[in-house]
Motif scaffolding. Structure first.
Motif, PDB file in Angstrom:
ATOM      1  N   SER A  47     -13.542  11.851  -6.436  1.00 14.62           N
ATOM      2  CA  SER A  47     -12.444  11.298  -6.940  1.00 14.62           C
ATOM      3  C   SER A  47     -10.845  12.123  -6.640  1.00 14.62           C
ATOM      4  CB  SER A  47     -11.998  10.271  -8.145  1.00 14.62           C
ATOM      5  OG  SER A  47     -12.238  10.813  -9.054  1.00 14.62           O
ATOM      6  N   ASP A  48     -11.574  13.765  -7.065  1.00 17.40           N
ATOM      7  CA  ASP A  48     -10.238  15.086  -7.158  1.00 17.40           C
ATOM      8  C   ASP A  48     -10.724  14.789  -6.230  1.00 17.40           C
ATOM      9  OD1 ASP A  48     -13.156  15.519  -7.080  1.00 17.40           O
ATOM     10  OD2 ASP A  48     -12.995  16.952  -8.282  1.00 17.40           O
ATOM     11  N   GLN A  49     -11.136  14.268  -5.110  1.00 19.04           N
ATOM     12  CA  GLN A  49     -10.830  15.504  -3.542  1.00 19.04           C
ATOM     13  C   GLN A  49     -10.498  14.065  -2.503  1.00 19.04           C
ATOM     14  OE1 GLN A  49     -15.162  16.821  -3.311  1.00 19.04           O
ATOM     15  NE2 GLN A  49     -13.997  18.006  -1.619  1.00 19.04           N
ATOM     16  N   SER A  50     -10.042  12.819  -3.431  1.00 16.57           N
ATOM     17  CA  SER A  50      -9.400  12.282  -2.621  1.00 16.57           C
ATOM     18  C   SER A  50      -8.886  10.914  -3.046  1.00 16.57           C
ATOM     19  CB  SER A  50     -10.190  10.907  -2.204  1.00 16.57           C
ATOM     20  OG  SER A  50     -11.291  10.021  -3.476  1.00 16.57           O
ATOM     21  N   HIS A  51      -7.679  10.534  -2.401  1.00 13.21           N
ATOM     22  CA  HIS A  51      -6.759   9.367  -2.462  1.00 13.21           C
ATOM     23  C   HIS A  51      -7.372   8.465  -1.943  1.00 13.21           C
ATOM     24  CE1 HIS A  51      -2.561   8.386  -3.785  1.00 13.21           C
ATOM     25  NE2 HIS A  51      -2.404   7.194  -2.745  1.00 13.21           N
ATOM     26  N   VAL A  52      -7.147   7.440  -2.471  1.00  9.79           N
ATOM     27  CA  VAL A  52      -6.882   5.915  -1.579  1.00  9.79           C
ATOM     28  C   VAL A  52      -5.967   5.185  -2.103  1.00  9.79           C
ATOM     29  CG1 VAL A  52      -8.709   3.468  -1.924  1.00  9.79           C
ATOM     30  CG2 VAL A  52      -9.618   5.769  -2.233  1.00  9.79           C
ATOM     31  N   THR A  53      -5.572   4.207  -0.943  1.00 10.12           N
ATOM     32  CA  THR A  53      -4.774   2.766  -0.816  1.00 10.12           C
ATOM     33  C   THR A  53      -4.656   2.516  -0.221  1.00 10.12           C
ATOM     34  OG1 THR A  53      -3.133   5.536  -0.398  1.00 10.12           O
ATOM     35  CG2 THR A  53      -2.036   3.472   0.582  1.00 10.12           C
ATOM     36  N   PRO A  54      -5.088   1.028  -0.592  1.00 14.47           N
ATOM     37  CA  PRO A  54      -5.388  -0.316   0.027  1.00 14.47           C
ATOM     38  C   PRO A  54      -5.045  -0.425   1.215  1.00 14.47           C
ATOM     39  CG  PRO A  54      -5.561  -0.536  -2.610  1.00 14.47           C
ATOM     40  CD  PRO A  54      -4.788   0.849  -1.723  1.00 14.47           C
ATOM     41  N   GLU A  55      -3.741  -0.460   1.346  1.00 21.70           N
ATOM     42  CA  GLU A  55      -3.004  -0.254   2.412  1.00 21.70           C
ATOM     43  C   GLU A  55      -3.668  -0.123   3.714  1.00 21.70           C
ATOM     44  OE1 GLU A  55      -0.656  -2.191  -0.749  1.00 21.70           O
ATOM     45  OE2 GLU A  55      -1.605  -0.272  -0.556  1.00 21.70           O
ATOM     46  N   ALA A  56      -4.247   1.501   3.614  1.00 22.89           N
ATOM     47  CA  ALA A  56      -4.685   2.547   4.684  1.00 22.89           C
ATOM     48  C   ALA A  56      -6.063   1.183   5.380  1.00 22.89           C
ATOM     49  CB  ALA A  56      -4.783   3.503   4.214  1.00 22.89           C
ATOM     50  N   HIS A  60      -7.605  -5.142   4.841  1.00 25.71           N
ATOM     51  CA  HIS A  60      -6.491  -4.891   4.018  1.00 25.71           C
ATOM     52  C   HIS A  60      -6.184  -6.550   4.214  1.00 25.71           C
ATOM     53  CE1 HIS A  60      -3.118  -5.385   1.812  1.00 25.71           C
ATOM     54  NE2 HIS A  60      -4.041  -4.869   0.825  1.00 25.71           N
ATOM     55  N   PRO A  61      -5.637  -7.647   4.279  1.00 30.41           N
ATOM     56  CA  PRO A  61      -5.003  -8.603   4.731  1.00 30.41           C
ATOM     57  C   PRO A  61      -4.345  -8.977   5.644  1.00 30.41           C
ATOM     58  CG  PRO A  61      -6.110  -8.813   2.178  1.00 30.41           C
ATOM     59  CD  PRO A  61      -6.406  -7.311   2.549  1.00 30.41           C
ATOM     60  N   GLU A  62      -2.835  -7.841   4.702  1.00 29.54           N
ATOM     61  CA  GLU A  62      -2.032  -7.369   5.580  1.00 29.54           C
ATOM     62  C   GLU A  62      -2.267  -6.647   7.039  1.00 29.54           C
ATOM     63  OE1 GLU A  62       1.287  -8.742   4.918  1.00 29.54           O
ATOM     64  OE2 GLU A  62       0.698  -9.307   2.889  1.00 29.54           O
ATOM     65  N   ILE A  63      -3.012  -6.155   7.192  1.00 26.56           N
ATOM     66  CA  ILE A  63      -3.358  -5.561   8.323  1.00 26.56           C
ATOM     67  C   ILE A  63      -3.964  -6.216   9.457  1.00 26.56           C
ATOM     68  CG2 ILE A  63      -4.836  -3.703   9.372  1.00 26.56           C
ATOM     69  CD1 ILE A  63      -2.087  -2.436   7.519  1.00 26.56           C
ATOM     70  N   THR A  76       2.536 -18.482  19.551  1.00 29.42           N
ATOM     71  CA  THR A  76       2.253 -19.356  18.299  1.00 29.42           C
ATOM     72  C   THR A  76       2.214 -18.094  17.438  1.00 29.42           C
ATOM     73  OG1 THR A  76       1.368 -21.210  19.444  1.00 29.42           O
ATOM     74  CG2 THR A  76       1.803 -21.550  17.514  1.00 29.42           C
ATOM     75  N   VAL A  77       1.052 -17.714  17.929  1.00 27.66           N
ATOM     76  CA  VAL A  77       0.644 -16.553  15.586  1.00 27.66           C
ATOM     77  C   VAL A  77       1.962 -15.839  15.929  1.00 27.66           C
ATOM     78  CG1 VAL A  77      -1.116 -14.738  15.199  1.00 27.66           C
ATOM     79  CG2 VAL A  77      -1.710 -16.319  16.617  1.00 27.66           C
ATOM     80  N   THR A  78       2.010 -15.467  17.012  1.00 30.93           N
ATOM     81  CA  THR A  78       3.548 -14.450  17.050  1.00 30.93           C
ATOM     82  C   THR A  78       4.576 -14.820  16.005  1.00 30.93           C
ATOM     83  OG1 THR A  78       2.842 -12.996  18.852  1.00 30.93           O
ATOM     84  CG2 THR A  78       5.372 -12.775  17.819  1.00 30.93           C
ATOM     85  N   GLN A  79       4.946 -16.315  16.100  1.00 33.37           N
ATOM     86  CA  GLN A  79       5.664 -16.863  15.348  1.00 33.37           C
ATOM     87  C   GLN A  79       5.673 -17.454  14.176  1.00 33.37           C
ATOM     88  OE1 GLN A  79       9.056 -16.446  17.931  1.00 33.37           O
ATOM     89  NE2 GLN A  79       9.711 -18.325  17.325  1.00 33.37           N
ATOM     90  N   GLU A  80       3.802 -17.397  14.173  1.00 31.63           N
ATOM     91  CA  GLU A  80       4.297 -17.915  12.560  1.00 31.63           C
ATOM     92  C   GLU A  80       3.408 -16.574  11.776  1.00 31.63           C
ATOM     93  OE1 GLU A  80      -0.211 -19.222  13.523  1.00 31.63           O
ATOM     94  OE2 GLU A  80       0.538 -21.605  13.952  1.00 31.63           O
ATOM     95  N   ALA A  81       3.635 -15.883  12.545  1.00 34.15           N
ATOM     96  CA  ALA A  81       3.713 -14.208  11.578  1.00 34.15           C
ATOM     97  C   ALA A  81       5.113 -14.329  11.342  1.00 34.15           C
ATOM     98  CB  ALA A  81       2.783 -13.320  12.642  1.00 34.15           C
ATOM     99  N   ARG A  82       6.038 -14.428  12.108  1.00 40.07           N
ATOM    100  CA  ARG A  82       7.878 -13.819  11.935  1.00 40.07           C
ATOM    101  C   ARG A  82       7.979 -14.768  10.344  1.00 40.07           C
ATOM    102  NH1 ARG A  82      10.140 -13.501  18.469  1.00 40.07           N
ATOM    103  NH2 ARG A  82       8.909 -11.036  17.913  1.00 40.07           N
ATOM    104  N   HIS A  83       7.635 -16.432  10.816  1.00 43.68           N
ATOM    105  CA  HIS A  83       8.157 -16.890   9.941  1.00 43.68           C
ATOM    106  C   HIS A  83       7.485 -16.812   8.122  1.00 43.68           C
ATOM    107  CE1 HIS A  83      10.486 -18.688  12.922  1.00 43.68           C
ATOM    108  NE2 HIS A  83       9.438 -19.135  13.217  1.00 43.68           N
ATOM    109  N   THR A  84       6.257 -16.153   8.185  1.00 38.89           N
ATOM    110  CA  THR A  84       5.753 -15.882   7.045  1.00 38.89           C
ATOM    111  C   THR A  84       5.487 -14.459   6.381  1.00 38.89           C
ATOM    112  OG1 THR A  84       3.344 -15.540   7.772  1.00 38.89           O
ATOM    113  CG2 THR A  84       3.842 -17.390   7.668  1.00 38.89           C
ATOM    114  N   SER A  85       6.146 -13.795   7.309  1.00 36.51           N
ATOM    115  CA  SER A  85       6.540 -12.453   6.615  1.00 36.51           C
ATOM    116  C   SER A  85       7.876 -12.477   5.968  1.00 36.51           C
ATOM    117  CB  SER A  85       6.818 -11.229   8.179  1.00 36.51           C
ATOM    118  OG  SER A  85       5.796 -11.261   9.070  1.00 36.51           O
TER     119      SER A  85
END
Length: 85
Positions: A47-56, A60-63, A76-85
């Protein structure tokens, strides 16, 4: 002269190819007197040599949402993604 060397990936953990190859390079650099650091979404390095960012992390659910949209080829997937973001 000592250098600080950074490795960046979605994950440095376990025995996958990227993690193993990175460890090989880090060992070489450290034997030459350099310091190595890690940035990732998941990491099993000190941990003293690393940095963790879950979104990377690639799972990760957003990714996952972005990947589903990018690789589905579905309007359809594109349209759904635009409406849920």
């Amino acid at each position: 002269m000592t250098h600080h060397i950074g490795f960046i990936s979605t994950r440095f953990a376990g025995t996958d190819g990227v993690s193993l190859e990175t460890q090989k390079w880090a060992t070489v650099f450290e034997r030459l007197g350099h310091r190595c650091f890690y940035f990732a979404g998941e990491c099993d390095r000190n941990s003293d040599q690393s940095h963790v960012t879950p979104e990377a992390f690639y799972r990760h659910p957003e990714i996952e949402k972005i990947n589903q949209q990018a690789y589905s080829g579905s309007w359809t997937v594109t349209q759904e993604a635009r409406h849920t973001s």
